[in-house]
Motif scaffolding. Structure first.
Motif, PDB file in Angstrom:
ATOM      1  N   VAL A   1      27.855 -52.127  31.375  1.00  0.00           N
ATOM      2  CA  VAL A   1      27.449 -52.589  32.713  1.00  0.00           C
ATOM      3  C   VAL A   1      26.411 -53.716  32.564  1.00  0.00           C
ATOM      4  O   VAL A   1      26.506 -54.754  33.232  1.00  0.00           O
ATOM      5  CB  VAL A   1      26.884 -51.429  33.560  1.00  0.00           C
ATOM      6  N   PHE A   2      25.457 -53.528  31.664  1.00  0.00           N
ATOM      7  CA  PHE A   2      24.453 -54.574  31.429  1.00  0.00           C
ATOM      8  C   PHE A   2      25.118 -55.884  30.984  1.00  0.00           C
ATOM      9  O   PHE A   2      24.846 -56.960  31.533  1.00  0.00           O
ATOM     10  CB  PHE A   2      23.448 -54.084  30.377  1.00  0.00           C
ATOM     11  N   LEU A   3      26.021 -55.785  30.009  1.00  0.00           N
ATOM     12  CA  LEU A   3      26.650 -57.010  29.482  1.00  0.00           C
ATOM     13  C   LEU A   3      27.593 -57.659  30.496  1.00  0.00           C
ATOM     14  O   LEU A   3      27.879 -58.850  30.405  1.00  0.00           O
ATOM     15  CB  LEU A   3      27.405 -56.699  28.178  1.00  0.00           C
ATOM     16  N   ALA A   4      28.107 -56.874  31.437  1.00  0.00           N
ATOM     17  CA  ALA A   4      29.008 -57.422  32.457  1.00  0.00           C
ATOM     18  C   ALA A   4      28.233 -58.010  33.637  1.00  0.00           C
ATOM     19  O   ALA A   4      28.789 -58.787  34.418  1.00  0.00           O
ATOM     20  CB  ALA A   4      29.951 -56.327  32.956  1.00  0.00           C
ATOM     21  N   SER A   5      26.960 -57.647  33.764  1.00  0.00           N
ATOM     22  CA  SER A   5      26.196 -58.028  34.968  1.00  0.00           C
ATOM     23  C   SER A   5      25.366 -59.290  34.712  1.00  0.00           C
ATOM     24  O   SER A   5      25.180 -59.721  33.561  1.00  0.00           O
ATOM     25  CB  SER A   5      25.267 -56.885  35.383  1.00  0.00           C
ATOM     26  N   ASP A   6      24.831 -59.839  35.796  1.00  0.00           N
ATOM     27  CA  ASP A   6      23.972 -61.031  35.681  1.00  0.00           C
ATOM     28  C   ASP A   6      22.659 -60.727  34.966  1.00  0.00           C
ATOM     29  O   ASP A   6      21.941 -61.652  34.578  1.00  0.00           O
ATOM     30  CB  ASP A   6      23.697 -61.612  37.076  1.00  0.00           C
ATOM     31  N   ASP A   7      22.321 -59.443  34.773  1.00  0.00           N
ATOM     32  CA  ASP A   7      21.105 -59.099  34.024  1.00  0.00           C
ATOM     33  C   ASP A   7      21.145 -59.655  32.600  1.00  0.00           C
ATOM     34  O   ASP A   7      20.108 -59.843  31.970  1.00  0.00           O
ATOM     35  CB  ASP A   7      20.923 -57.573  33.935  1.00  0.00           C
ATOM     36  N   SER A   8      22.364 -59.869  32.083  1.00  0.00           N
ATOM     37  CA  SER A   8      22.503 -60.377  30.705  1.00  0.00           C
ATOM     38  C   SER A   8      23.011 -61.821  30.719  1.00  0.00           C
ATOM     39  O   SER A   8      23.668 -62.255  29.767  1.00  0.00           O
ATOM     40  CB  SER A   8      23.457 -59.490  29.905  1.00  0.00           C
ATOM     41  N   ASP A   9      22.698 -62.560  31.807  1.00  0.00           N
ATOM     42  CA  ASP A   9      23.318 -63.881  31.970  1.00  0.00           C
ATOM     43  C   ASP A   9      23.036 -64.855  30.831  1.00  0.00           C
ATOM     44  O   ASP A   9      23.820 -65.767  30.596  1.00  0.00           O
ATOM     45  CB  ASP A   9      22.892 -64.519  33.305  1.00  0.00           C
ATOM     46  N   TYR A  10      21.939 -64.658  30.106  1.00  0.00           N
ATOM     47  CA  TYR A  10      21.633 -65.613  29.012  1.00  0.00           C
ATOM     48  C   TYR A  10      22.095 -65.080  27.655  1.00  0.00           C
ATOM     49  O   TYR A  10      21.737 -65.601  26.612  1.00  0.00           O
ATOM     50  CB  TYR A  10      20.127 -65.925  29.010  1.00  0.00           C
ATOM     51  N   ILE A  11      22.905 -64.008  27.671  1.00  0.00           N
ATOM     52  CA  ILE A  11      23.380 -63.419  26.414  1.00  0.00           C
ATOM     53  C   ILE A  11      24.854 -63.776  26.232  1.00  0.00           C
ATOM     54  O   ILE A  11      25.702 -63.403  27.051  1.00  0.00           O
ATOM     55  CB  ILE A  11      23.217 -61.883  26.414  1.00  0.00           C
TER      56      ILE A  11
END
Ligand code: NAD
Length: 267
Positions: free
Chosen positions: A236-246
């Motif tokens: 969920v983290f990697l799919a969401s904008d929370d990880s946008d710079y990853i």
């Protein structure tokens, strides 16, 4: 739970059991509508679909062998017809065919490479074609599309007796990084999740007896086996904008397995 993925469509391969089921459910709970791919277990896929629907999102089960080009293309066509597009691909399907290297058959080698590596190529290619076709959807995500590859600690740790599997996951690492490099300017993010020991059918012999579990714990500083839900939260983290710079990275999720517990005494 906060609906961080509201309005987005996810496709999870091998979603009828284990990590794939946990990831599909977590994405659904986060608000995504989910295509649950399965190869043989319609029943398992239907159970996951029902759980996602109970969480308030839409879901469908779609059969496809990820190693077969025509089946992968038909699966994406059906998914896009049903939901309009795909925003998130989780390339999760995989298996093991273990053998000592000198006894490994060509069939054991090719089956693992075809599903674990070529399957990820075929699904990623269809996803990227769809991301490029439709372009950005700023109303749902900063990125035009996201791909999450299920790798393994065995993209880092060599694995005797499992050479086909380790080679497939090593291949996934550079497939993922090369895609991140090639499509970053189109706002497509590509990352891997690299699990350690997660309690699923794939590694049942490693946890089904107390003796096996105790032996497994000697490899895991955090002293517990992982659960599909641990992977779901990271997906969920990697799919969401929370990880946008990853993008272009593998995230190890292994209770510390890759800090090599056997050296803990300093001997
Ligand atoms: P699992 O056996 O429960 O799940 C694998 C899924 O892939 C199953 O649903 C299976 O039906 C599906 N699959 C197999 N061949 C397929 C094909 N040709 N087409 C479509 N689907 C196919 O095991 P799991 O542990 O949930 O494994 C999921 C992924 O996680 C795999 O890629 C595996 O390598 C990876 N992984 C697992 C662990 C672990 O400890 N469980 C650790 C590292 C990586």
């Amino acid at each position: 739970m906060e609906k961080k993925l509201a309005g987005q469509i996810a496709l999870v391969t091998g979603g009828s059991s284990g990590i794939g089921a946990g990831v599909a459910l977590a994405l659904g709970q986060a608000g995504a509508n989910v295509v649950v791919n399965y190869s043989s277990s319609l029943k398992g896929a239907q159970e996951v679909v029902a759980q996602i629907e109970a969480a308030g999102s839409r879901a469908i089960a779609v059969q496809a062998d990820v190693s077969q080009e025509a089946q992968v293309q038909a699966m994406f066509k059906e998914a896009i017809e049903q939901f309009g597009t795909i925003d998130i691909l989780v390339n999760n399907a995989g298996l093991q065919k273990d053998a000592k290297f000198d006894e490994m058959t060509l069939d054991q080698w090719q089956t693992v490479i075809n599903i674990n590596l070529t399957g990820q190529f075929l699904c990623a290619r269809e996803a990227i074609r769809e991301f490029l076709r439709r372009g950005p959807r700023p109303e749902v995500s900063l990125a035009t599309g996201k791909i999450i590859c299920m790798s393994s600690v065995h993209e880092v740790i060599p694995w005797a007796g499992h050479v086909n599997y380790a080679a497939s996951k090593g291949g996934v690492k550079l497939l993922m990084q090369s895609l991140a490099q090639e499509y970053g300017d189109r706002k497509i993010r590509v990352n891997s999740i690299a699990p350690g020991a997660i309690q699923t059918p794939i590694n049942k012999p490693a946890w089904e007896t107390t003796q096996a579990l105790n032996s497994l714990m000697s490899l895991i500083p955090y002293n517990r086996i992982g659960q599909p839900d641990d992977i779901g939260k990271l997906a969920v983290f990697l799919a969401s904008d929370d990880s946008d710079y990853i993008t272009g990275t593998s995230i190890l999720i292994d209770g510390g397995m890759t800090v090599f517990e056997s050296f803990a005494t300093g001997g």
